[in-house]
Structures are given as C-alpha cells and as structure tokens.
Enzyme design. Structure first.
Site, PDB file in Angstrom:
ATOM      1  N   GLY A 273       0.774  -1.230   0.000  1.00 49.59           N
ATOM      2  CA  GLY A 273       0.000   0.000   0.000  1.00 49.59           C
ATOM      3  C   GLY A 273       0.804   1.277   0.000  1.00 49.59           C
ATOM      4  N   PRO A 316       4.735  -4.852  -1.230  1.00 48.83           N
ATOM      5  CA  PRO A 316       4.554  -3.705  -2.128  1.00 48.83           C
ATOM      6  C   PRO A 316       4.282  -4.153  -3.567  1.00 48.83           C
ATOM      7  CG  PRO A 316       6.888  -4.082  -1.727  1.00 48.83           C
ATOM      8  CD  PRO A 316       6.141  -5.106  -0.911  1.00 48.83           C
ATOM      9  N   GLY A 317       3.308  -3.536  -4.202  1.00 48.03           N
ATOM     10  CA  GLY A 317       3.055  -3.802  -5.618  1.00 48.03           C
ATOM     11  C   GLY A 317       3.283  -2.514  -6.397  1.00 48.03           C
ATOM     12  N   ARG A 318       2.353  -1.561  -6.156  1.00 49.89           N
ATOM     13  CA  ARG A 318       2.391  -0.273  -6.855  1.00 49.89           C
ATOM     14  C   ARG A 318       3.747   0.411  -6.739  1.00 49.89           C
ATOM     15  NH1 ARG A 318      -2.293   2.726  -7.032  1.00 49.89           N
ATOM     16  NH2 ARG A 318      -2.982   1.276  -5.421  1.00 49.89           N
ATOM     17  N   ARG A 363      -8.431   3.353 -13.641  1.00 50.88           N
ATOM     18  CA  ARG A 363      -8.266   3.924 -12.300  1.00 50.88           C
ATOM     19  C   ARG A 363      -8.891   5.314 -12.161  1.00 50.88           C
ATOM     20  NH1 ARG A 363      -4.148   5.161 -10.186  1.00 50.88           N
ATOM     21  NH2 ARG A 363      -4.714   4.678  -8.049  1.00 50.88           N
ATOM     22  N   TYR A 367     -11.485   5.086  -9.286  1.00 51.93           N
ATOM     23  CA  TYR A 367     -11.033   5.653  -8.008  1.00 51.93           C
ATOM     24  C   TYR A 367     -10.930   7.171  -8.044  1.00 51.93           C
ATOM     25  CZ  TYR A 367      -9.095   0.899  -7.420  1.00 51.93           C
ATOM     26  OH  TYR A 367      -8.913  -0.447  -7.342  1.00 51.93           O
ATOM     27  N   CYS A 394     -17.340   4.607 -25.144  1.00 52.87           N
ATOM     28  CA  CYS A 394     -18.672   5.215 -25.092  1.00 52.87           C
ATOM     29  C   CYS A 394     -19.113   5.480 -23.654  1.00 52.87           C
ATOM     30  CB  CYS A 394     -19.659   4.304 -25.799  1.00 52.87           C
ATOM     31  SG  CYS A 394     -19.194   4.065 -27.509  1.00 52.87           S
ATOM     32  N   GLU A 395     -18.375   6.281 -22.963  1.00 52.62           N
ATOM     33  CA  GLU A 395     -18.680   6.659 -21.576  1.00 52.62           C
ATOM     34  C   GLU A 395     -18.169   8.076 -21.374  1.00 52.62           C
ATOM     35  OE1 GLU A 395     -19.930   5.095 -18.785  1.00 52.62           O
ATOM     36  OE2 GLU A 395     -20.393   3.299 -19.938  1.00 52.62           O
ATOM     37  N   TYR A 424      -2.008  -1.649 -11.657  1.00 54.52           N
ATOM     38  CA  TYR A 424      -3.461  -1.689 -11.750  1.00 54.52           C
ATOM     39  C   TYR A 424      -3.995  -1.028 -13.023  1.00 54.52           C
ATOM     40  CZ  TYR A 424      -2.429  -2.959  -6.994  1.00 54.52           C
ATOM     41  OH  TYR A 424      -1.871  -3.565  -5.893  1.00 54.52           O
TER      42      TYR A 424
HETATM   43  C1  LIG Z   1      -3.231  -8.073   0.635  1.00 55.64           C
HETATM   44  C2  LIG Z   1      -2.577  -7.086  -0.264  1.00 55.64           C
HETATM   45  N1  LIG Z   1      -1.241  -6.983  -0.238  1.00 55.64           N
HETATM   46  C3  LIG Z   1      -0.597  -6.095  -1.040  1.00 55.64           C
HETATM   47  C4  LIG Z   1      -1.298  -5.297  -1.924  1.00 55.64           C
HETATM   48  C5  LIG Z   1      -0.535  -4.367  -2.796  1.00 55.64           C
HETATM   49  O1  LIG Z   1      -0.860  -3.041  -2.595  1.00 55.64           O
HETATM   50  P1  LIG Z   1      -0.006  -1.918  -3.319  1.00 55.64           P
HETATM   51  O2  LIG Z   1       0.074  -2.317  -4.750  1.00 55.64           O
HETATM   52  O3  LIG Z   1      -0.779  -0.680  -3.113  1.00 55.64           O
HETATM   53  O4  LIG Z   1       1.344  -1.909  -2.667  1.00 55.64           O
HETATM   54  C6  LIG Z   1      -2.688  -5.369  -1.967  1.00 55.64           C
HETATM   55  C7  LIG Z   1      -3.456  -4.504  -2.877  1.00 55.64           C
HETATM   56  O5  LIG Z   1      -4.631  -4.527  -3.015  1.00 55.64           O
HETATM   57  C8  LIG Z   1      -3.350  -6.309  -1.122  1.00 55.64           C
HETATM   58  O6  LIG Z   1      -4.676  -6.436  -1.135  1.00 55.64           O
END
Ligand SMILES: Cc1ncc(COP(=O)(O)O)c(C=O)c1O
Length: 479
Positions: A273, A316-318, A363, A367, A394-395, A424
């Site tokens: 997150g 971490p992903g994002r 997104r 969001y 078409c939105e 995402y």
């Molecule tokens: C359980 C869990 N871990 C990690 C992540 C990754 O979040 P982020 O990409 O914001 O770091 C998410 C995102 O939804 C999640 O649900």
C-alpha cells in the site's frame, strides 16, 4: 481576482487553472522527473526517450497505445525494497501487474511473490519463481484453488474466512498459513482501496473476536501450520500513522495468542500500500525511510508488550511497478469546450482524445485517480492550455488525465505519454467496446522487447464460440 468555477479556477481570460495543486509548468517541454521512471528524459526534438528508446520509434514499430516498461527502473525499485527491508521478506504483489517476464525479474532480484488466483500462480511458476517463495491471497478461494496451491507447494496461504479453514482441512494436505486480520484502521485513501476498516469484505475482525477464534481453529486443525497474522490497510498511503495503529493492534493480538494459547507465532505481515507520485501533489517516502519507520514501530511495540519480534514481511506492488511504466497514446481529436459558468469568464477546457482510455486505465473512472501527462513526440513553444485527456470509449467518464497543462497546439497525430501506469492499469484492463488490450513493451539500453503482445481480433473471437463447432461442446449451448 480569479473567479471560482466548479471545475477549476477560471481567470478573466476565460482559461481554467485546474485544481488547487496543479501548477502551470515553467516549460511544458520539461519532464517533472519525480513522476517518471529513472531513465525517462526528453531529447533535443522534445521526444520522450525511455530506456534509451525514442517513443516515436517504439510507436512506429509497435503501434499505440502501448505500455512502456522501463526494465532498469523496475529492477532498481525491486532491489531498493529488497535492500532497505533486508531484515524482512519482501513479497511483490503480483496483482499490480504480472506477466512471466516480471515474475522472472522478481525471482532474479531476490524477492518473493504474492498471487491471488490460480492463473497468477501459473504465471509465477512459469516465470521460474520458487513455489516456497509464493504467497497465495484472496477472500474467496475455492477448494480447487486451495488444492492447487497446496499441491504446488506454495510457501504460505493467507486465509481470509472460516470457510477457507474448513476447505483446507478437507484437502488434508500440509499447508503453511497466515490469517488476514482486520485492524480497524481507516486508511486515508479512496474507500475502495482502504481495506482495514471494519465494514468491508477482507479479513477476520480483531475487534469482534473472529481473528482470535480463527487462530484457535487453525492451531487445532490437522496439517495446518500457523505462521502468523497478516494485515493490509489499503493502498496509495503516504502517512505511516495508519501502519503504526495497525501494527499496534495486530501485535496486541499476537501477544494475546502467546499469553493465552502459549504459541509464539514466528511471522507477521504488514501488507503493502505504499504510495507513489502520480502528480506533483503526491510526496512518497523512499523504501529506506519506510523500512526505518516500520522497524521502529514494531521494535517499540514488541518491547512494550514484552514479546520477541516476529519475522516481518511486506507486500509492495504499486511502489515497485507503478512508476516503472508509462502509457503512450496517439492523439486523434482535439476539441475546445466552453463550460457553464459566469458569462464574463466563459471558462474553456481543451479535450484531447487519445486512442485508448478506460479499457487500458480504469483507475481514473474507478477511483477518481489523478494522473499527469506530457507531449511525447515534439517540442512546442505554444502557450499551455488546461487539457483533459479522454479515451475513445462510449462513456462520458472515460477520462485518462483529468487536468494537465499541454501545449495549446496539441493536435491529431501527436503522441501523449502518461507516467505511473505500471500498477493496476494493464492488470485491470478490459475489452470494453471490444478494445484490443495494448502490449507491454520492455525497454532497456535502446532495445525494445515485447513482453505481452497486443491483443488481436482473433484473440477476442477465440472465446466467442456461437455458431462454431466449439459451441456444441460448451455447457448449455448444445440444448
Ligand atoms: C493483501 C494485499 N497486499 C498487497 C497489496 C498491494 O498493494 P499496493 O500495490 O498498493 O502496494 C494489496 C493490494 O490490493 C493487497 O490487497
């Protein structure tokens, strides 16, 4: 004095000035470096260059729209997390964006990987990730999915409901599990990406007692090994106070398990997150700062509770893939729209329509996310106008960039690039209007490599079986 207008600040010249944080750049030909991947820059022609590749050449060869993945940047961010969090296990959250190549880079850079479906698991294994370094998430895993994860030997399954505990017992294999708990924290982010307050679908509530009951059931279940508790409070978070409150509540439960059940859980996961900069209003922390803050919080709480520190992990992903990609589009049409408002100001907005939209980046619509962009194919000395970059779907809500200053001579045929689209966007892309999802093209040292190819109409028609021989073999279609 400027006149207030609902869509931004209108000046006496009729131009909108956008939201309060948006500044007209001194030179719109310059990149705002913190929004872009580390190798991105403009060349003398004003064209955007990423990984040593001029995006005009990339589009000439591969078409547009296209996601451009800066390999050095991605690997650099993965390494930065691995090194800063060297005392933790770092799981890259594959849901942000996953393909075989990304999985192999994650394995090469020494990170673990999170998946949340069987298909993501297949990609991770195909990318050469050691199953023991894979975590399996999801709030509704079927028995078949859990069996596959157990048989593949995934390192940990993050259990989210009492039904999943029963399903794992039914499968009767040996599984290492974590319990996702809800810490009751209101993360300061969009409602749909905040995940640790009580009224949402994820996890076992600590407050209601479900989390403690889940611990007891897993400990009593044959074949299940409880590694520890897991908490994820949401996404695009900049303020460590949410993590602090969550860590305190989860550690209190961890200590209660130790006291009342005499079980010292060896691990704890604090989720992902971590926020990134989509626009100049965002000011993310770097991994070293995050690591210091999170370690201090846990050390302090464990001391106060008189317990040993569990082995920590994060997801971490994002923050790894987000800034590593940009999307390049071709402009198709440009329109100046006169908005409602005080007659004397007649505020106007320039709508720039590109050849993608909500099908490659949902997104903004989902969001209300903010993005930025730049003219990517040439220099311009034209005065800037406040533009809204929109897609071709078409939105009316098909918006890619709500507010950005672009040169006033932006025209059909120009390329526009949007930074920060690694997370995402491709992973949430759709075929709305039968759009063909764009390719992901890795760039490094002047070389392009297609890591996910562009979809074709044949790809779409392959699943559209009515009237073909396949229809007879499809459930319900033969009656
Ligand atoms: C359980 C869990 N871990 C990690 C992540 C990754 O979040 P982020 O990409 O914001 O770091 C998410 C995102 O939804 C999640 O649900």
């Amino acid at each position: 004095m400027p006149t207030a207008h609902p869509s931004g600040w209108a000046h006496a010249d009729g131009a909108l000035r956008g939201p309060h944080w948006l500044r007209e750049p001194a030179d719109p030909n310059e990149l705002v470096a913190q929004l872009w991947s580390s190798t991105a820059h403009k060349n003398d022609d004003g064209a955007l260059v990423v990984g040593g590749v001029d995006l005009r050449d990339l589009v000439a060869e591969h078409g547009s729209p296209a996601y451009v993945l800066d390999e050095d940047d991605f690997r650099g961010r993965a390494r930065a997390f691995r090194d800063a969090f060297s005392a933790f296990d770092v799981y890259y959250a594959g849901k942000a964006f996953l393909c075989t190549t990304i999985a192999s880079w994650i394995a090469e850079e020494g990170l673990c990987l999170d998946v949340c479906s069987n298909s993501e698991l297949t990609v991770a294994l195909r990318g050469g990730v050691d199953p023991a370094r894979i975590g399996y998430h999801g709030n509704n895993k079927t028995t078949a999915e859990l069996r596959r994860a157990v048989e593949a030997g995934v390192g940990r399954i993050v259990v989210d409901s009492f039904h999943e505990i029963e399903r794992l017992v039914e499968i009767a294999g040996a599984a290492r599990v974590m319990l996702r708990v809800t810490a009751g924290v209101e993360a300061h982010t969009h409602e749909y990406i905040a995940t640790a307050h009580e009224d949402q679908k994820f996890g076992f509530s600590i407050t209601s007692g479900d989390a403690f009951e889940a611990v007891r059931r897993v400990l009593a279940a044959p074949g299940l090994e409880l590694l520890g508790l897991h908490s994820h409070i949401g996404s695009q978070i900049f303020d460590s106070s949410g993590f602090e409150v969550a860590a305190r509540r989860v550690l209190a439960l961890h200590a209660r398990v130790s006291d009342e059940l005499s079980v010292d859980l060896p691990e704890m996961d604090l989720g992902g997150g971590f926020g990134i900069a989509y626009t100049t209003q965002d000011d993310p922390s770097d991994p070293a700062q995050l690591a210091t803050e999170m370690s201090k919080i846990v050390e302090h709480e464990c001391k106060a509770l008189g317990i040993d520190e569990p082995r920590l992990s994060i997801e971490p992903g994002r923050a790894i893939v987000g800034p590593s990609m940009c999307t390049v589009y071709e402009v198709g049409t440009v329109k100046e729209v006169v908005l409602d408002g005080p007659k004397e100001t007649k505020p106007r907005r320039t709508y720039v329509s590109v050849d993608g939209g909500m099908s490659d980046n949902i997104r903004t619509a989902l969001y209300d996310a903010d993005y930025s962009c730049t003219l990517a194919s040439r220099r311009s000395d034209a005065p800037a106008v406040l533009a809204r970059v929109v897609g071709k779907h078409c939105e009316a809500g098909d918006i890619v960039v709500k507010d950005e200053f672009l040169p006033g001579d932006v025209a059909p045929g120009d390329l526009v690039a949007v930074p920060g689209t690694g997370a995402y966007c491709r992973s949430m892309a759709s075929n709305y209007n039968h759009a063909l999802r764009p390719p992901v093209i890795a760039v490094r040292d002047g070389v392009t490599r297609v890591v996910v190819r562009r979809e074709t109409e044949d790809d779409l028609l392959a699943t559209d079986v009515a009237g073909t021989d396949d229809a007879r073999h499809t459930d319900g279609a033969s009656s």
